[in-house]
Design a protein around this motif. Structure first.
Motif, PDB file in Angstrom:
ATOM      1  N   GLY A 119       1.170  -1.187  -0.317  1.00  0.00           N
ATOM      2  CA  GLY A 119       0.392  -0.198  -0.272  1.00  0.00           C
ATOM      3  C   GLY A 119       0.723   0.845  -0.185  1.00  0.00           C
ATOM      4  N   GLU A 120       0.498   2.111   0.861  1.00  0.00           N
ATOM      5  CA  GLU A 120       1.138   3.904   0.984  1.00  0.00           C
ATOM      6  C   GLU A 120       2.592   3.284   1.720  1.00  0.00           C
ATOM      7  OE1 GLU A 120       0.412   6.062  -1.359  1.00  0.00           O
ATOM      8  OE2 GLU A 120      -1.304   4.684  -1.468  1.00  0.00           O
ATOM      9  N   ALA A 121       3.738   2.505   0.598  1.00  0.00           N
ATOM     10  CA  ALA A 121       4.955   2.400   1.749  1.00  0.00           C
ATOM     11  C   ALA A 121       6.459   3.599   1.322  1.00  0.00           C
ATOM     12  CB  ALA A 121       4.884   1.137   1.446  1.00  0.00           C
ATOM     13  N   TRP A 122       6.026   4.516   0.762  1.00  0.00           N
ATOM     14  CA  TRP A 122       6.946   5.261   0.350  1.00  0.00           C
ATOM     15  C   TRP A 122       7.471   5.420   1.459  1.00  0.00           C
ATOM     16  CZ3 TRP A 122      10.526   5.271  -2.479  1.00  0.00           C
ATOM     17  CH2 TRP A 122      11.588   6.354  -3.178  1.00  0.00           C
ATOM     18  N   GLU A 123       6.615   6.171   2.285  1.00  0.00           N
ATOM     19  CA  GLU A 123       7.110   7.150   3.992  1.00  0.00           C
ATOM     20  C   GLU A 123       8.566   6.393   4.416  1.00  0.00           C
ATOM     21  OE1 GLU A 123       6.413   9.301   7.417  1.00  0.00           O
ATOM     22  OE2 GLU A 123       4.297   9.327   5.885  1.00  0.00           O
ATOM     23  N   ALA A 124       8.138   4.976   4.656  1.00  0.00           N
ATOM     24  CA  ALA A 124       8.487   4.288   5.387  1.00  0.00           C
ATOM     25  C   ALA A 124       9.870   3.587   4.259  1.00  0.00           C
ATOM     26  CB  ALA A 124       8.096   2.650   5.700  1.00  0.00           C
ATOM     27  N   ILE A 125       9.908   3.568   3.036  1.00  0.00           N
ATOM     28  CA  ILE A 125      10.568   3.437   2.492  1.00  0.00           C
ATOM     29  C   ILE A 125      11.957   4.504   2.058  1.00  0.00           C
ATOM     30  CG2 ILE A 125      11.985   2.781   0.070  1.00  0.00           C
ATOM     31  CD1 ILE A 125       8.865   0.839  -0.432  1.00  0.00           C
ATOM     32  N   GLN A 126      11.115   5.795   2.428  1.00  0.00           N
ATOM     33  CA  GLN A 126      12.309   6.801   1.980  1.00  0.00           C
ATOM     34  C   GLN A 126      12.869   6.906   3.159  1.00  0.00           C
ATOM     35  OE1 GLN A 126      10.012  10.331   1.190  1.00  0.00           O
ATOM     36  NE2 GLN A 126      10.638  10.725   0.045  1.00  0.00           N
ATOM     37  N   ALA A 127      12.877   6.541   4.250  1.00  0.00           N
ATOM     38  CA  ALA A 127      13.952   6.277   5.673  1.00  0.00           C
ATOM     39  C   ALA A 127      14.992   5.766   5.263  1.00  0.00           C
ATOM     40  CB  ALA A 127      12.752   6.395   6.852  1.00  0.00           C
ATOM     41  N   LEU A 128      15.110   4.475   4.594  1.00  0.00           N
ATOM     42  CA  LEU A 128      15.724   3.909   4.734  1.00  0.00           C
ATOM     43  C   LEU A 128      17.071   4.101   4.190  1.00  0.00           C
ATOM     44  CD1 LEU A 128      13.971   0.629   3.566  1.00  0.00           C
ATOM     45  CD2 LEU A 128      14.669   1.292   6.367  1.00  0.00           C
ATOM     46  N   ASN A 129      18.553   3.546   4.326  1.00  0.00           N
ATOM     47  CA  ASN A 129      19.233   3.838   3.451  1.00  0.00           C
ATOM     48  C   ASN A 129      19.901   2.642   3.081  1.00  0.00           C
ATOM     49  OD1 ASN A 129      21.065   2.403   5.978  1.00  0.00           O
ATOM     50  ND2 ASN A 129      21.070   4.709   6.363  1.00  0.00           N
ATOM     51  N   ASP A 130      21.187   2.599   2.966  1.00  0.00           N
ATOM     52  CA  ASP A 130      21.671   1.138   1.974  1.00  0.00           C
ATOM     53  C   ASP A 130      22.135   0.333   3.319  1.00  0.00           C
ATOM     54  OD1 ASP A 130      20.814   2.507  -0.339  1.00  0.00           O
ATOM     55  OD2 ASP A 130      22.716   2.565  -1.124  1.00  0.00           O
ATOM     56  N   ASP A 131      21.837   0.263   4.160  1.00  0.00           N
ATOM     57  CA  ASP A 131      22.121  -0.876   5.247  1.00  0.00           C
ATOM     58  C   ASP A 131      20.910  -1.564   5.083  1.00  0.00           C
ATOM     59  OD1 ASP A 131      24.662   0.813   6.183  1.00  0.00           O
ATOM     60  OD2 ASP A 131      24.191   1.826   8.034  1.00  0.00           O
ATOM     61  N   SER A 132      19.739  -1.082   4.801  1.00  0.00           N
ATOM     62  CA  SER A 132      18.905  -2.068   4.733  1.00  0.00           C
ATOM     63  C   SER A 132      18.930  -2.390   2.722  1.00  0.00           C
ATOM     64  CB  SER A 132      17.879  -1.903   4.461  1.00  0.00           C
ATOM     65  OG  SER A 132      17.484  -1.221   6.630  1.00  0.00           O
ATOM     66  N   ILE A 133      18.381  -3.480   2.309  1.00  0.00           N
ATOM     67  CA  ILE A 133      18.008  -3.769   1.408  1.00  0.00           C
ATOM     68  C   ILE A 133      16.613  -3.889   0.388  1.00  0.00           C
ATOM     69  CG2 ILE A 133      20.265  -5.253   0.907  1.00  0.00           C
ATOM     70  CD1 ILE A 133      18.041  -8.045   1.313  1.00  0.00           C
TER      71      ILE A 133
END
Length: 278
Positions: A161-175
């Motif tokens: 669903g509306e996941a962009w805010e959570a994804i935007q908060a990630l850096n490249d220590d995640s995949i």
């Protein structure tokens, strides 16, 4: 008689290995971050692997105990010990540094397996996308985020669903990764020095978080395509000894390797495989 030095001896894997070795008549010495007691073994408290004094402390214990074999059971120690292997005058039960380094990083594991044709789900770094539309186009929805370096299913999040805010908060220590909705398996391998493999496949029949997470219940199954992908993945990384590979099926049934591969000897794995390399 050979003395075995087991790190993380207070955990399930360490206790299981210590018991199995002592039942076979071997002397066991162990280390742990906590004050623990393991019947029949001598246990030393050591700092965490991230502490600069950890390695010198372990080397001192190895020398003083006249250990002949070192078995690490703590994920955070693997790369460090693979790098420092020559500093220990004993047998280190761990794969070569290159394989250990790759297996410790989910994104590097993905790139290596994809390069040699082992089935993997589409995987990207958060910096590779600039919008939710790009995420959906490259990975579909739902998708997963997970730490690049972590144990098992820790930190895995299902985004939909509306996941962009959570994804935007990630850096490249995640995949970020496509979600494989099918059955999940835990093939247990022992990669022999001659290239052969002993394989036992466990099907995860219940997961801690429903669709993701560590296994709550498992059953042993005979699934040839899953076993073949697991062995191919371990071979692609050049791993030796006991190896744990997570595999899930995509919507079309294709078995894929979504996780980093763990080399630590999980509880009862050697007994399960029927392999005693000591």
């Amino acid at each position: 008689m050979t003395t075995f030095l087991i790190t993380g001896i207070g955990g399930p894997a360490g206790r299981s290995l210590a018991r199995q070795l002592m039942e076979r008549g071997f002397r066991v010495v162990g280390t742990d971050m906590r004050e623990v007691e393991v019947m029949g073994a001598t246990v030393y408290q050591v700092p965490a692997a991230t502490n600069p004094t950890f390695l010198p402390a372990l080397q001192h214990i190895a020398r003083e105990s006249h250990a002949g074999v070192l078995i690490p059971t703590v994920t955070e120690e693997l790369v460090m010990l693979a790098e420092a292997g020559a500093a220990f005058d004993l047998q280190l039960m761990l794969s070569p540094l290159q394989g250990t380094w790759l297996a410790n990083d989910k994104y590097l594991t993905y790139e290596q397996l994809r390069a040699v044709g082992v089935n993997v789900p589409p995987t990207i770094l958060p910096s590779h996308v600039q919008s939710l539309a790009e995420v959906e186009a490259r990975l579909g929805m739902p998708c997963l985020s997970k730490p690049r370096r972590s144990r098992g299913g820790r930190g895995v999040v299902v985004h939909e669903g509306e996941a962009w805010e959570a994804i935007q908060a990630l850096n490249d220590d995640s995949i970020l990764q496509s979600f494989a909705p099918g059955t999940e398996y835990a093939p247990n391998l022992y990669m022999h020095a001659n290239g052969d493999a002993t394989v036992v496949v466990l099907e995860k029949t219940e997961l801690a978080q429903g669709r993701v997470g560590n296994a709550v219940k498992v059953q042993r199954v005979e699934v040839e395509d899953v076993a073949a992908v697991a062995v191919a993945a371990a071979q692609a990384l050049g791993l030796r000894g006991a190896v744990d590979v997570d595999i899930r099926r995509m919507a079309d049934g294709t078995p894929v390797v979504p996780e980093a591969i763990r080399e630590v000897l999980d509880e009862e794995r050697l007994a399960l495989l029927g392999v005693v390399p000591f």
